[in-house]
Structure formats: C-alpha cells, structure tokens
Design a protein around this motif. Structure first.
Motif, mmCIF file in Angstrom:
data_model
loop_
_atom_site.group_PDB
_atom_site.id
_atom_site.type_symbol
_atom_site.label_atom_id
_atom_site.label_comp_id
_atom_site.label_asym_id
_atom_site.label_seq_id
_atom_site.Cartn_x
_atom_site.Cartn_y
_atom_site.Cartn_z
ATOM 1 N N LEU A 6 0.817 -1.213 0.000
ATOM 2 C CA LEU A 6 0.000 0.000 0.000
ATOM 3 C C LEU A 6 0.851 1.265 0.000
ATOM 4 O O LEU A 6 0.530 2.238 -0.690
ATOM 5 C CB LEU A 6 -0.937 -0.010 1.210
ATOM 6 N N THR A 7 1.947 1.278 0.791
ATOM 7 C CA THR A 7 2.785 2.481 0.841
ATOM 8 C C THR A 7 3.519 2.708 -0.476
ATOM 9 O O THR A 7 3.714 3.861 -0.897
ATOM 10 C CB THR A 7 3.812 2.402 1.982
ATOM 11 N N THR A 62 3.288 -2.974 19.422
ATOM 12 C CA THR A 62 4.699 -2.878 19.811
ATOM 13 C C THR A 62 5.634 -3.124 18.630
ATOM 14 O O THR A 62 6.645 -2.429 18.472
ATOM 15 C CB THR A 62 5.008 -3.903 20.927
ATOM 16 N N THR A 63 5.301 -4.091 17.784
ATOM 17 C CA THR A 63 6.187 -4.440 16.665
ATOM 18 C C THR A 63 6.227 -3.327 15.628
ATOM 19 O O THR A 63 7.303 -2.936 15.152
ATOM 20 C CB THR A 63 5.729 -5.750 16.004
ATOM 21 N N ILE A 64 5.058 -2.809 15.246
ATOM 22 C CA ILE A 64 5.016 -1.713 14.280
ATOM 23 C C ILE A 64 5.732 -0.494 14.840
ATOM 24 O O ILE A 64 6.469 0.200 14.127
ATOM 25 C CB ILE A 64 3.558 -1.366 13.909
ATOM 26 N N VAL A 82 3.697 5.444 8.081
ATOM 27 C CA VAL A 82 2.410 4.798 8.341
ATOM 28 C C VAL A 82 2.014 4.962 9.799
ATOM 29 O O VAL A 82 0.845 5.212 10.126
ATOM 30 C CB VAL A 82 2.469 3.299 7.966
ATOM 31 N N SER A 83 2.982 4.836 10.708
ATOM 32 C CA SER A 83 2.678 4.906 12.140
ATOM 33 C C SER A 83 2.097 6.259 12.529
ATOM 34 O O SER A 83 1.311 6.360 13.477
ATOM 35 C CB SER A 83 3.936 4.620 12.965
ATOM 36 N N ILE A 141 1.439 8.409 4.845
ATOM 37 C CA ILE A 141 0.698 8.759 6.061
ATOM 38 C C ILE A 141 -0.788 8.458 5.878
ATOM 39 O O ILE A 141 -1.456 7.948 6.793
ATOM 40 C CB ILE A 141 0.920 10.240 6.427
ATOM 41 N N LEU A 142 -1.314 8.740 4.687
ATOM 42 C CA LEU A 142 -2.730 8.467 4.397
ATOM 43 C C LEU A 142 -3.042 6.973 4.495
ATOM 44 O O LEU A 142 -4.137 6.590 4.902
ATOM 45 C CB LEU A 142 -3.109 9.002 3.015
ATOM 46 N N VAL A 143 -2.083 6.129 4.109
ATOM 47 C CA VAL A 143 -2.277 4.677 4.247
ATOM 48 C C VAL A 143 -2.532 4.334 5.709
ATOM 49 O O VAL A 143 -3.453 3.568 6.034
ATOM 50 C CB VAL A 143 -1.043 3.909 3.717
ATOM 51 N N GLY A 144 -1.740 4.910 6.603
ATOM 52 C CA GLY A 144 -1.932 4.655 8.028
ATOM 53 C C GLY A 144 -3.286 5.132 8.520
ATOM 54 O O GLY A 144 -3.928 4.469 9.350
ATOM 55 N N ILE A 145 -3.735 6.279 8.023
ATOM 56 C CA ILE A 145 -5.046 6.804 8.429
ATOM 57 C C ILE A 145 -6.173 5.895 7.946
ATOM 58 O O ILE A 145 -7.103 5.572 8.694
ATOM 59 C CB ILE A 145 -5.239 8.230 7.880
#
Length: 400
Positions: free
Chosen positions: A13-14, A51-53, A280-281, A33-37
């Motif tokens: 996706l990114t 925790t992993t991300i 993404v985070s 950033i939009l992918v994360g949203i």
C-alpha cells in the motif's frame, strides 16, 4: 506470523500510495501517512499501532535521520549555526506564548496550556528531511538552517519539559522511573555533544577504517549501523530524540572514505521496510472517535500549530538576513511535529501534565500539522528562485 502479513500489506500500500502521490505532484510521504489513516483506527480499523510496528517505526526514523546526516554538509551546518539557533529560539517562543495563551482562553488550566505550548515548540525534522531529499534541497543554506534549528528545538523542548515535570514535583524525563533534575539533564546533554565531537573527529573514522579490513560481507555497512544505533541510544539516554543521535552519526560517517558505499547500502535498507512504516505509524496514531466534541479546539490549534512555526521561524530567518522566499521555506520546514511532538506529549501525559481527553486531541493535532507540513515545504521550495534552489556546494563549484 500475523505481523508478516500486516507488513506485506503495508509495504504494498505504501509503495502504491507513494507512486500515485508523486504522479499528482504531492510528496510521497503524504500518501504513506494516508495509508496509516485509512487502514488504522481512524477509518477502516484493520491495523492498530502495536509494539512491533512501533519498533519498526523507531528504527525507520533513526535510519532516515542517519541518511539525512550522510547527505548533509558539515561546513554548511557550521556556517549557518547562528541563524539556526535564532530560528529555533523564535520557533519556540511563538508556539509557547500564542498556543499556550489560546489554550488557556479555550478553558484549559494555566499549567496545561503551558504544556501544550511546550509540545508544539518541538520540531520533527524527519518529515522535512524526506521532502528536502525528494526535491534536492537538503544541501542548501535553507536546508542546513532547518536541520540545525530542528536539533536546537529538540534540546530546548526537552529542557522545557524537564522544568515543567520538576515544577509538578515529579523529577525527571525518563519513563523508567529514574530520578533526574534539570541540572543533571543539562550536564548529560552537554556531555553527549562533547562525545559527538569525538565520534565525528576520531572514533567514526577509526571504526570505519577497521571495518575495511574485516573479512566479512558488508562489514562497513554493519559498522555504520553500529555507530548509528549507538548514537541514537545515547541520545535517548540523555533525554533527546534518538533521531538527533542518528543524524550526528550520519555526519560522522559522511566524513570517512566509506560515505558513498554506506549511502548506497543504507537507502535500500531503510526505504525497503523501516522508513515507510515510520510514516504509516503517524497515520495510525490518528482517531476520529471523539472529534465531534473537540472540533473547534482541534481546528484552531492545528491552524496555530502551522502559523506559529511559519511566522516564528520565518521571522528568525529574516532576522538572520535570509530573503523572503528563504524565510518562508525555513518556516515551512519547521512546521512538522511528527515523532518529537508525540514523544513529548506522551512523556508529559504520563507525568500528569495533561488530562486524557486533551491528550487524544493533541495527538490528532500533531498528526494533522505533520500532514500539512510537506505541502507547505514543497510549495516553499518551488517559490525559491532557480539559482537558490540549487545545492550551495554546486553553485560554489560553478563560481570556481
């Protein structure tokens, strides 16, 4: 194995989001950033920040800042140190006073209002570094000033946070419970920068020289990663962002004969996995669950978060003799709050400086300001005259 599937989905996706962002003239970080949203709690709720991300994200920002240090010109950073400090100071004063006063008028206590000002005095240079790299403006006088000012911002922000926690009666910046006072924090940070000088001058060249003699594949890249992670850890240990340590580690390695090799190896390592997860985070931190209750507060504070850095840092650049276009670019480069704003907000919240309701709003405002920042910086870079938009070193070589 669940994380492996999540990682695979996010990388697909990114990559696509970055491609289409560039196709329509937007910085690629916006698409990421939009992918994360979209996939996060704000919209679909498929993926949550675990925790992993978060670990991959922290490594991502460290590698990103290390690459930024590799591509920076230490001569330029030294030359523009004075304007960087002026820009940083003005970029702290404006948010602390204006955002703090506005928060107080909107009903927050004086102490909470002051803390909000401190949160937005910070600058996350990682987003700006990515945009500056993307548009070839990292190695310019404006880029050097932005980098120097952002590092100074980190130091000032940590000191202000330390003072506020001390005033609350909870000594220290560390979330591990160790007791620290403001004097000790300052001494540790001074020692960190003294150590940084030794790393740049002697330790990094010595270690990179040894790595060339090791009978091990990618020994130079491994050694550079050890320097990078070690400096990031030390910076975090004294209360600074790990990104600051990684940035200076990049500068240190850049002054060795292995610079080009390391740059060629680090970019694929970072951009293949870790750096996209950092962006993404930021989107995964966003949530619209209580937005209707605080919409006016969020809108006003987001606008101020952008304007106070634009005006404050722009004024600092003007005081340092930059042109109007450069003032705008430097101000725009300082708007992003990113991980530094999130870190300060989280530490302050844990120390009881802010209520849970306003903490959620603060996270949303930080993410919104971070998303707006690349648009402003791209627009500012395009406003620069063509000659000013070229790397300064190239212009000096042409004159010779």
């Amino acid at each position: 194995m669940g994380f492996i599937g999540t990682l695979c989905l996010l990388l697909v996706l990114t990559t696509l989001a970055g491609h289409f962002s560039n196709r329509i003239g937007m910085p690629s970080v916006i698409g990421q950033i939009l992918v994360g949203i979209v996939v996060g709690p704000a919209v679909l709720g498929w993926i949550h920040l675990d925790t992993t991300i978060n670990l991959f994200s922290e490594i991502g920002v460290i590698i990103l800042m290390f690459i930024g240090g590799l591509e920076s010109n230490l001569t330029l950073l030294r030359k523009y140190l004075r304007p960087a400090i002026i820009v940083a100071c003005m970029g702290v004063i404006f948010p602390v006073i204006l955002m703090g006063a506005t928060a107080n008028l909107l009903g927050l206590s004086a102490f909470e209002s002051l803390f909000i000002g401190v949160v937005f005095s910070a600058t996350s240079v990682s987003i700006s570094v990515e945009v500056l790299r993307e548009y070839g403006a990292l190695d310019t006088k404006e880029g050097a000033t932005i980098l120097g000012a952002a590092v100074a911002d980190d130091i000032i922000g940590v000191i202000l946070l330390s003072i506020m926690i001390s005033l609350m009666g909870t000594q220290g910046l560390s979330t591990t419970g160790s007791q620290q006072n403001i004097g000790l924090v300052l001494i540790e940070q001074v020692l960190f920068f003294v150590a940084t000088y030794f790393v740049v001058k002697w330790i990094a060249p010595y270690l990179m020289g040894i790595s060339e003699k090791l009978l091990m594949a990618s020994s130079r890249t491994i050694t550079s990663m050890v320097i990078c992670l070690g400096m990031a850890w030390l910076a975090n240990l004294v209360g600074l962002s790990g990104a600051v340590g990684a940035f200076f580690a990049g500068i240190a390695v850049a002054h060795t004969p292995s610079r080009n090799v390391i740059a060629e190896h680090m970019e694929p390592l970072g951009y293949a996995t870790f750096i996209p997860l950092f962006f993404v985070s930021i989107g995964l931190n966003m949530s619209f669950s209580h937005i209707q209750d605080s919409l006016i507060f969020i809108i006003i504070m987001t606008i101020l978060a952008c304007l106070t850095k634009l005006a404050g840092c722009g004024l600092g650049a003007k005081m340092s003799g930059f042109s109007r276009q450069s003032d705008y670019m430097i101000g725009a480069g300082m708007v992003s709050r990113g991980e530094m704003g999130l870190i300060i907000a989280q530490i302050g919240f844990s120390a009881g400086l802010l209520s849970a309701t306003y903490y959620s709003d603060m996270i949303l405002i930080i993410v919104l300001a971070t998303m707006i920042a690349p648009f402003l910086l791209k627009h500012a870079i395009k406003k620069l005259p063509n000659e000013a938009n070229e790397p300064l070193v190239d212009r000096q070589l042409e004159q010779i």
